[in-house]
Write an enzyme that holds these catalytic residues in place. Structure first.
Site, PDB file in Angstrom:
ATOM      1  CE  LYS A  90       3.086  -2.713   4.621  1.00 32.94           C
ATOM      2  NZ  LYS A  90       1.968  -1.804   4.929  1.00 32.94           N
ATOM      3  NE  ARG A 100       2.789   4.701  10.951  1.00 32.60           N
ATOM      4  CZ  ARG A 100       2.601   3.963   9.861  1.00 32.60           C
ATOM      5  NH1 ARG A 100       2.825   2.669   9.887  1.00 32.60           N
ATOM      6  NH2 ARG A 100       2.173   4.517   8.747  1.00 32.60           N
ATOM      7  NE  ARG A 122       3.030   0.634  -0.641  1.00 38.77           N
ATOM      8  CZ  ARG A 122       3.669   0.660   0.533  1.00 38.77           C
ATOM      9  NH1 ARG A 122       4.832   0.091   0.683  1.00 38.77           N
ATOM     10  NH2 ARG A 122       3.113   1.262   1.549  1.00 38.77           N
ATOM     11  NE  ARG A 151       0.569   6.078   3.878  1.00 43.48           N
ATOM     12  CZ  ARG A 151       0.749   6.193   5.202  1.00 43.48           C
ATOM     13  NH1 ARG A 151       0.500   7.334   5.805  1.00 43.48           N
ATOM     14  NH2 ARG A 151       1.191   5.178   5.892  1.00 43.48           N
TER      15      ARG A 151
HETATM   16  P1  ADP Z   1       2.694   2.355   4.644  1.00 43.39           P
HETATM   17  O1  ADP Z   1       2.488   2.691   6.072  1.00 43.39           O
HETATM   18  O2  ADP Z   1       1.771   3.131   3.730  1.00 43.39           O
HETATM   19  O3  ADP Z   1       2.672   0.888   4.357  1.00 43.39           O
HETATM   20  P2  ADP Z   1       5.536   2.582   3.950  1.00 43.39           P
HETATM   21  O4  ADP Z   1       6.382   3.047   5.064  1.00 43.39           O
HETATM   22  O5  ADP Z   1       5.639   1.173   3.545  1.00 43.39           O
HETATM   23  O6  ADP Z   1       4.061   3.038   4.313  1.00 43.39           O
HETATM   24  O7  ADP Z   1       5.835   3.477   2.654  1.00 43.39           O
HETATM   25  C1  ADP Z   1       5.844   4.883   2.718  1.00 43.39           C
HETATM   26  C2  ADP Z   1       5.751   5.426   1.326  1.00 43.39           C
HETATM   27  O8  ADP Z   1       6.898   5.014   0.574  1.00 43.39           O
HETATM   28  C3  ADP Z   1       4.573   4.948   0.512  1.00 43.39           C
HETATM   29  O9  ADP Z   1       3.394   5.705   0.755  1.00 43.39           O
HETATM   30  C4  ADP Z   1       5.089   5.144  -0.909  1.00 43.39           C
HETATM   31  O10 ADP Z   1       5.045   6.515  -1.280  1.00 43.39           O
HETATM   32  C5  ADP Z   1       6.548   4.750  -0.774  1.00 43.39           C
HETATM   33  N1  ADP Z   1       6.751   3.325  -1.060  1.00 43.39           N
HETATM   34  C6  ADP Z   1       7.169   2.367  -0.184  1.00 43.39           C
HETATM   35  N2  ADP Z   1       7.255   1.173  -0.789  1.00 43.39           N
HETATM   36  C7  ADP Z   1       6.876   1.370  -2.078  1.00 43.39           C
HETATM   37  C8  ADP Z   1       6.741   0.520  -3.207  1.00 43.39           C
HETATM   38  N3  ADP Z   1       7.020  -0.802  -3.139  1.00 43.39           N
HETATM   39  N4  ADP Z   1       6.339   1.071  -4.373  1.00 43.39           N
HETATM   40  C9  ADP Z   1       6.072   2.378  -4.480  1.00 43.39           C
HETATM   41  N5  ADP Z   1       6.160   3.243  -3.446  1.00 43.39           N
HETATM   42  C10 ADP Z   1       6.556   2.744  -2.247  1.00 43.39           C
END
Ligand code: ADP
Length: 315
Positions: A51, A162, A128, A217
């Protein structure tokens, strides 16, 4: 963007005991689209799907800010502010941060952008949960939701490979993915995305990119975020995009799917994307001042044929 400002103001109400009533109030603020603004897109997809990679590239192309809520969470974590300890525990267990905290972080980011004159956005990692999607829908209109898809075994490998440069913040991947076809799934090759020599000694791994936490996750994505795909599918806004491989294979196809492979006439391309979304859903009527270039109309029937045969489609 002014409408998004309301996200911040309404956050407290949205999570108060009178949340349902507050949300009904928010729906009254539903934004009418203004063609003066930039795109308002959302990127959905499992952890590790890419993403951030594709949203940030597109952000440079269309001139809308790439806003990743994961980055906002990590900034807050690194700041040693009052929330950082609480966030570290949640994130490092692969759980979702509460809707309330996320909306607050996002609102502040949008406000900062507004003061800098930013227009539009490409959201990555938000919404999310269905509650987040409902709140967003209550305060502004999303034009398009891109759902990036990749097989789960590859997602895990990508997360484990990563790496981030602790100095410049660049994102890299040391995994070399080469899976053969099987069980009806096509084979896939993804070359590593290696850092330049000066970043090599500064690479770090995200604390939540361990096998155990990535699996958690993925599980939480399936439970909490899959329904968000359905939320946008029902509204005719979901563009499903199966990544055919690494960036060299996927990027041109994504641009084709968005019809922005030729950004000489950026406005037309964006208008066409709006047009496509609207045409697929009877819910959203054509705006009288809608900009549609004649060549886009001519190309439309050809594109219809093309889309119906390729790996991306509107749900
Ligand atoms: P991923 O690689 O899982 O898509 P992100 O970098 O987008 O990881 O997010 C890292 C962490 O930040 C998530 O595992 C969650 O704990 C938190 N997070 C990010 N965006 C949200 C959201 N919209 N709602 C709740 N938690 C979030």
């Amino acid at each position: 963007m002014a409408i998004l400002h309301r996200l911040h103001r309404s956050a407290a109400a949205a999570f108060s005991p009178a949340a349902a009533a507050a949300r009904r109030g928010l729906s009254a603020l539903a934004a009418e689209r203004t063609l003066e603004r930039n795109v308002q897109w959302v990127f959905l997809g499992c952890p590790g799907v890419g993403k951030g990679t594709y949203a940030s590239r597109l952000s440079q192309l269309v001139g809308a800010p790439h806003i990743a809520t994961g980055d906002l969470v990590r900034e807050e974590l690194a700041s040693s502010g009052p929330l950082s300890q609480q966030l570290a525990e949640i994130v490092n267990q692969g759980k979702l941060v509460s809707d309330e905290i996320i909306i607050d972080l996002l609102s502040k980011r949008l406000e900062r952008g507004e003061t800098k004159g930013e227009s539009g956005f490409i959201l990555d990692g938000f919404p999310r949960t269905v509650v987040q999607a409902e709140i967003l829908e209550g305060v502004t209109e999303i034009d398009l939701v891109v759902n990036l898809k990749l097989r789960e075994d590859v997602l895990l490998e990508k997360c484990l490979g990563r790496r981030i440069c602790s100095q410049c913040g660049g994102n890299f991947n040391i995994a070399s993915i080469n899976v053969g076809e099987g069980n009806g799934k096509p084979g896939m090759y993804m070359a590593p995305l290696l850092p330049p020599a000066n970043c090599m000694s500064k690479l770090i791994t995200r604390a939540d990119d361990t096998e155990e936490v990535v699996k958690k996750r993925l599980h939480i994505y399936n439970e909490m975020s899959r329904p968000v795909e359905e939320f946008y599918r029902k509204r005719g806004k979901l563009l499903e995009f199966n990544l055919p491989g690494g960036i060299p294979a996927s990027w041109p196809k994504l641009l084709q799917a968005l019809n922005i492979e030729d950004l000489d006439d950026k406005q037309c391309a964006v208008a066409y994307t709006f047009e496509r979304v609207e045409r697929r859903t009877s819910k959203y009527s054509m705006q009288p001042d809608h900009i549609v270039c004649p060549w886009i109309l001519v190309a439309f029937s050809w594109m219809e044929m093309f889309f119906s045969r390729s790996e991306f489609c509107f749900a």
